[in-house]
Design a protein around this motif. Structure first.
Motif, PDB file in Angstrom:
ATOM      1  N   GLY A   1      20.459  11.312  20.736  1.00 14.65           N
ATOM      2  CA  GLY A   1      20.229  12.968  20.610  1.00 14.65           C
ATOM      3  C   GLY A   1      20.343  13.179  19.530  1.00 14.65           C
ATOM      4  N   LYS A   2      20.447  11.951  18.451  1.00 15.92           N
ATOM      5  CA  LYS A   2      20.780  12.335  16.507  1.00 15.92           C
ATOM      6  C   LYS A   2      18.969  12.240  16.296  1.00 15.92           C
ATOM      7  CE  LYS A   2      25.503  10.883  16.209  1.00 15.92           C
ATOM      8  NZ  LYS A   2      25.908  12.410  16.543  1.00 15.92           N
ATOM      9  N   GLU A   3      18.749  13.277  14.871  1.00 12.94           N
ATOM     10  CA  GLU A   3      17.782  12.204  13.636  1.00 12.94           C
ATOM     11  C   GLU A   3      17.378  12.149  13.224  1.00 12.94           C
ATOM     12  OE1 GLU A   3      14.602  16.079  12.653  1.00 12.94           O
ATOM     13  OE2 GLU A   3      15.705  16.814  13.665  1.00 12.94           O
ATOM     14  N   ALA A   4      16.748  10.652  13.343  1.00 10.16           N
ATOM     15  CA  ALA A   4      16.986  10.060  12.329  1.00 10.16           C
ATOM     16  C   ALA A   4      15.450   9.375  11.495  1.00 10.16           C
ATOM     17  CB  ALA A   4      16.651   7.951  12.626  1.00 10.16           C
ATOM     18  N   VAL A   5      15.816   9.523  10.548  1.00 10.00           N
ATOM     19  CA  VAL A   5      14.221   9.223   9.885  1.00 10.00           C
ATOM     20  C   VAL A   5      15.120   8.130   8.435  1.00 10.00           C
ATOM     21  CG1 VAL A   5      13.664  10.178   7.439  1.00 10.00           C
ATOM     22  CG2 VAL A   5      13.885  11.753   9.213  1.00 10.00           C
ATOM     23  N   VAL A   6      13.426   7.040   9.284  1.00 17.31           N
ATOM     24  CA  VAL A   6      13.439   5.860   8.546  1.00 17.31           C
ATOM     25  C   VAL A   6      12.313   6.026   7.034  1.00 17.31           C
ATOM     26  CG1 VAL A   6      12.696   3.324   8.199  1.00 17.31           C
ATOM     27  CG2 VAL A   6      13.951   5.167  10.410  1.00 17.31           C
ATOM     28  N   ILE A   7      12.886   5.274   5.514  1.00 17.31           N
ATOM     29  CA  ILE A   7      11.823   6.104   4.974  1.00 17.31           C
ATOM     30  C   ILE A   7      11.350   4.529   4.793  1.00 17.31           C
ATOM     31  CG2 ILE A   7      11.643   6.498   2.818  1.00 17.31           C
ATOM     32  CD1 ILE A   7      14.870   8.450   3.133  1.00 17.31           C
ATOM     33  N   GLY A   8       9.998   4.058   4.750  1.00 18.39           N
ATOM     34  CA  GLY A   8       9.378   3.522   4.430  1.00 18.39           C
ATOM     35  C   GLY A   8       8.972   1.558   6.016  1.00 18.39           C
ATOM     36  N   ARG A   9       7.440   1.782   5.901  1.00 14.38           N
ATOM     37  CA  ARG A   9       6.939   1.392   6.758  1.00 14.38           C
ATOM     38  C   ARG A   9       6.442   0.456   7.873  1.00 14.38           C
ATOM     39  NH1 ARG A   9       0.969   4.597   5.360  1.00 14.38           N
ATOM     40  NH2 ARG A   9       2.137   4.703   3.815  1.00 14.38           N
ATOM     41  N   SER A  10       7.672  -1.333   6.378  1.00 13.24           N
ATOM     42  CA  SER A  10       7.044  -2.430   6.366  1.00 13.24           C
ATOM     43  C   SER A  10       7.247  -2.715   7.992  1.00 13.24           C
ATOM     44  CB  SER A  10       8.263  -2.628   5.425  1.00 13.24           C
ATOM     45  OG  SER A  10       9.248  -2.887   6.283  1.00 13.24           O
ATOM     46  N   ASN A  11       6.935  -3.623   8.426  1.00 14.82           N
ATOM     47  CA  ASN A  11       6.984  -4.768   9.902  1.00 14.82           C
ATOM     48  C   ASN A  11       8.329  -5.523   9.917  1.00 14.82           C
ATOM     49  OD1 ASN A  11       3.861  -4.148  10.102  1.00 14.82           O
ATOM     50  ND2 ASN A  11       3.621  -5.835   9.259  1.00 14.82           N
ATOM     51  N   ILE A  12       8.498  -5.574   7.910  1.00 11.39           N
ATOM     52  CA  ILE A  12       9.971  -6.470   8.391  1.00 11.39           C
ATOM     53  C   ILE A  12      11.542  -5.438   8.972  1.00 11.39           C
ATOM     54  CG2 ILE A  12      11.700  -7.548   7.302  1.00 11.39           C
ATOM     55  CD1 ILE A  12       8.851  -8.736   5.936  1.00 11.39           C
ATOM     56  N   VAL A  13      11.203  -4.295   8.422  1.00 15.11           N
ATOM     57  CA  VAL A  13      12.349  -3.450   8.376  1.00 15.11           C
ATOM     58  C   VAL A  13      12.181  -2.052   8.517  1.00 15.11           C
ATOM     59  CG1 VAL A  13      14.200  -2.442   6.970  1.00 15.11           C
ATOM     60  CG2 VAL A  13      14.125  -4.977   6.554  1.00 15.11           C
ATOM     61  N   GLY A  14      11.073  -0.914   8.605  1.00 18.98           N
ATOM     62  CA  GLY A  14      10.773   0.386   8.973  1.00 18.98           C
ATOM     63  C   GLY A  14      10.583   0.243  10.324  1.00 18.98           C
ATOM     64  N   LYS A  15       9.143  -0.482  10.934  1.00 17.59           N
ATOM     65  CA  LYS A  15       8.903  -0.201  11.889  1.00 17.59           C
ATOM     66  C   LYS A  15       9.930  -0.839  12.975  1.00 17.59           C
ATOM     67  CE  LYS A  15       4.211  -0.314  10.607  1.00 17.59           C
ATOM     68  NZ  LYS A  15       3.079  -1.259  10.265  1.00 17.59           N
ATOM     69  N   PRO A  16      10.486  -1.888  12.790  1.00 18.91           N
ATOM     70  CA  PRO A  16      11.709  -2.429  13.554  1.00 18.91           C
ATOM     71  C   PRO A  16      12.387  -1.034  13.689  1.00 18.91           C
ATOM     72  CG  PRO A  16      11.957  -3.983  12.897  1.00 18.91           C
ATOM     73  CD  PRO A  16       9.949  -3.482  12.455  1.00 18.91           C
ATOM     74  N   MET A  17      12.860  -0.929  12.978  1.00 16.86           N
ATOM     75  CA  MET A  17      13.713   0.145  12.974  1.00 16.86           C
ATOM     76  C   MET A  17      13.495   1.462  13.107  1.00 16.86           C
ATOM     77  SD  MET A  17      17.315  -0.286  11.400  1.00 16.86           S
ATOM     78  CE  MET A  17      18.298   0.799  12.787  1.00 16.86           C
ATOM     79  N   ALA A  18      12.806   1.809  13.252  1.00 23.48           N
ATOM     80  CA  ALA A  18      12.451   2.987  14.176  1.00 23.48           C
ATOM     81  C   ALA A  18      12.610   2.812  15.395  1.00 23.48           C
ATOM     82  CB  ALA A  18      10.972   3.557  13.845  1.00 23.48           C
TER      83      ALA A  18
END
Length: 296
Positions: free
Chosen positions: A160-177
């Motif tokens: 339920g928490k709102e999360a923002v990932v700044i960055g859309r790299s294949n290495i960090v941003g996308k898998p983090m999301a």
């Protein structure tokens, strides 16, 4: 206002490596199996050499077998692919990592996707990417895996928490999301084209900054009490002009006055990456031998 608590990645990673070593010792004693990690380094990049040495040292300290393969910078694609095939077929090797970046004449995607998906401990193979995106069992990229471990240790249930990932790299941003979605967070991936980046970040209970721009996220963007995970590692000149210092993507000095918890740079996310590489190698070894995976 009380300053943010520090999320100590150095201490967390040391504890994780200790738990991994315990499970490795048990694997050896009960099953006669030693997890093996093979690292392939092409060329003489100084940063990569330091990183590979650190990986080898920590692999051995965890009780695992470490296999290092150093190839010259002019290695042909055919030779590199042959080395990967050799490691794919070696039963003593449970994890394979080809150190990036590769020299420009080599196709990184082709090389990464030639690794046996079950031995892809970097989690970069297209099949592991797809498995993660569809919520199936996969090997997860190490840096995002370390981030989600620290978030769950700090906050417990992330649902339920709102999360923002700044960055859309294949290495960090996308898998983090994807990992945050799997924990039932409401996730926004923000980037340089986000219309109101400050307003987007200000809504978030969890902020993961992985954009590679020094101190671009000021404290005034942070929601009071939010948890901030700073993935950035940027070299900037020291204030006196003598040498360099490391800073994150978040302006630590101002953010720590607002956030509830924050990772420092250095000493935050960075130490978790190799620890999670060892975790993935242990996981791959257990899966290959039909042994239940340990809860780390």
């Amino acid at each position: 206002m009380t300053q943010a608590s520090l999320i100590d990645g150095k201490a967390f990673s040391a504890d994780l490596r200790g738990r991994i070593a315990t499970h490795v010792a048990r694997l050896k004693e009960e099953h006669g199996i030693t997890p093996g990690l093979a690292v392939v380094l092409v060329g003489e990049d100084p940063a990569s050499q330091v990183y590979v040495r650190s990986k080898g040292k920590q692999t051995v300290e965890a009780g695992m077998a470490s296999f290092e393969h150093k190839l010259p910078a002019d290695t042909s694609e055919e030779t590199l692919l042959a080395k990967v095939r050799e490691l794919n077929e070696d039963p003593a090797v449970h994890g394979i990592l080809v150190q990036l970046p590769l020299p420009k004449h080599l196709d990184s995607d082709l090389v990464i996707n030639s690794i046996d998906v079950a031995k892809d401990v970097d989690g970069f193979h297209i099949s592991n990417v797809g498995l993660l995106a569809t919520g199936q069992k996969s090997l997860v990229p190490c840096t995002p895996l370390g981030c989600i471990m620290m978030l769950k240790a700090e906050l417990g249930d992330l649902s339920g928490k709102e999360a923002v990932v700044i960055g859309r790299s294949n290495i960090v941003g996308k898998p983090m999301a994807q990992l945050l979605l799997a924990e039932s967070c409401t996730v926004t991936i923000a980037h340089s084209r986000t219309a109101d980046l400050a307003g987007t970040v200000r809504r978030a209970d969890i902020v993961v900054a992985a954009v590679g721009r020094p101190q671009m996220v000021p404290g005034e963007w942070i929601k009071p009490g939010a948890t901030v995970i700073d993935v950035g590692i940027n070299r900037v000149p020291k204030e006196d002009g003598e040498g360099h210092r490391l800073v994150g993507d978040v302006d630590f000095a101002s953010a720590k006055e607002v956030a509830g918890a924050i990772t420092p740079v250095p000493g935050g996310v960075g130490p978790m990456t190799i620890a999670c590489l060892l975790s993935n190698t242990l996981t791959a070894c257990c899966r290959a031998n039909g042994i239940p995976e340990p809860e780390l």
